[in-house]
Scaffold this motif. Structure first.
Motif, PDB file in Angstrom:
ATOM      1  N   ASP A  34      12.098 141.017  38.082  1.00 34.65           N
ATOM      2  CA  ASP A  34      11.592 142.652  37.578  1.00 34.65           C
ATOM      3  C   ASP A  34      11.469 142.963  39.253  1.00 34.65           C
ATOM      4  OD1 ASP A  34      11.183 142.398  34.657  1.00 34.65           O
ATOM      5  OD2 ASP A  34       8.641 141.673  35.158  1.00 34.65           O
ATOM      6  N   ARG A  37      14.838 143.932  39.770  1.00 34.80           N
ATOM      7  CA  ARG A  37      15.214 145.443  39.341  1.00 34.80           C
ATOM      8  C   ARG A  37      14.642 146.543  39.698  1.00 34.80           C
ATOM      9  NH1 ARG A  37      14.957 143.135  33.099  1.00 34.80           N
ATOM     10  NH2 ARG A  37      13.062 142.327  33.252  1.00 34.80           N
ATOM     11  N   GLU A  42      15.097 149.921  38.560  1.00 38.89           N
ATOM     12  CA  GLU A  42      15.424 150.350  37.645  1.00 38.89           C
ATOM     13  C   GLU A  42      14.880 150.046  36.369  1.00 38.89           C
ATOM     14  OE1 GLU A  42      19.289 147.934  35.090  1.00 38.89           O
ATOM     15  OE2 GLU A  42      19.488 148.950  37.100  1.00 38.89           O
ATOM     16  N   GLU A  43      14.720 150.429  35.086  1.00 38.04           N
ATOM     17  CA  GLU A  43      13.812 150.382  33.793  1.00 38.04           C
ATOM     18  C   GLU A  43      13.984 148.733  33.367  1.00 38.04           C
ATOM     19  OE1 GLU A  43      11.028 151.857  33.497  1.00 38.04           O
ATOM     20  OE2 GLU A  43      11.863 153.475  34.669  1.00 38.04           O
ATOM     21  N   ARG A  44      13.226 148.352  32.718  1.00 31.51           N
ATOM     22  CA  ARG A  44      13.499 147.025  31.724  1.00 31.51           C
ATOM     23  C   ARG A  44      14.247 147.334  30.673  1.00 31.51           C
ATOM     24  NH1 ARG A  44       9.673 142.823  30.987  1.00 31.51           N
ATOM     25  NH2 ARG A  44       8.270 142.523  32.558  1.00 31.51           N
ATOM     26  N   THR A  45      14.572 148.649  30.236  1.00 34.57           N
ATOM     27  CA  THR A  45      16.067 149.048  29.175  1.00 34.57           C
ATOM     28  C   THR A  45      17.341 148.987  29.710  1.00 34.57           C
ATOM     29  OG1 THR A  45      14.947 150.925  29.349  1.00 34.57           O
ATOM     30  CG2 THR A  45      13.924 149.836  27.558  1.00 34.57           C
TER      31      THR A  45
END
Length: 178
Positions: A34, A37, A42-45
């Motif tokens: 996390d 990212r 950047e998002e998790r997806t």
């Protein structure tokens, strides 16, 4: 295990213990992914970030399968030292994919090269002081254009986990000075 590998593994353990509780567990790997990212917003997806997070968990599962001798879902320093050599001996299948995913995550434009800023952002997000991350990049990049290739990163990562030759100082400092 020699003194140099012991120092490198001690440094690695301290980075993997993201929450600082003296053991490494799955939540440390989730937190680290996390943070990495987030270093690029950047998002998790997002695909690159998800691949990196998946490889972090694969690394955790491989490490746990080897190191968690008491089955408590956590790895202490003693368990880590005993098991990391086995995991390192299987670098190409257990560790290499994580470094490859991290490289591709940092390579924001997909040109196969990572800049100093991209590298430093990822390495700082895993807990290496930013100045040390930049200095590590300078030792590893080696190219006149000031970029890092996947091949150079993989060589340095392999040496970090497996090499005890003091002459390979650039790779021994992959995560900052020992």
């Amino acid at each position: 295990m020699g003194a140099l590998l012991d120092q490198k593994y001690e440094r690695l353990f301290s980075l993997l213990d993201v929450n600082g509780d003296g053991v490494i567990a799955e939540d440390d790997f989730v937190l680290m992914a996390d943070r990495v990212r987030a270093s690029f917003g950047e998002e998790r997806t997002a695909a690159k970030g998800q691949r990196y997070a998946d490889e972090m968990l694969n690394y955790w599962h491989a490490l746990r399968a080897t190191a968690d001798t008491d089955g408590d879902g956590r790895i202490d320093k003693s368990e880590f030292r005993q098991a990391v050599r086995h995991v390192s001996d299987n670098f190409d299948t257990l560790i290499g994919p994580l470094y490859e995913a991290g490289f591709h995550f940092a390579d924001r434009d997909g040109d196969g090269l990572v800049s100093r800023d991209e590298f430093a952002a990822v390495v700082a997000a895993i807990g290496v002081p930013e100045g040390d991350a930049g200095a590590t990049f300078e030792r590893l990049a080696g190219g006149a254009d000031g970029t890092l290739t996947l091949a150079r990163l993989m060589t340095a990562a392999t040496q970090y986990y497996c090499d005890e030759d003091p002459a390979n100082s650039a790779s021994h400092q992959l995560f900052g000075p020992l």
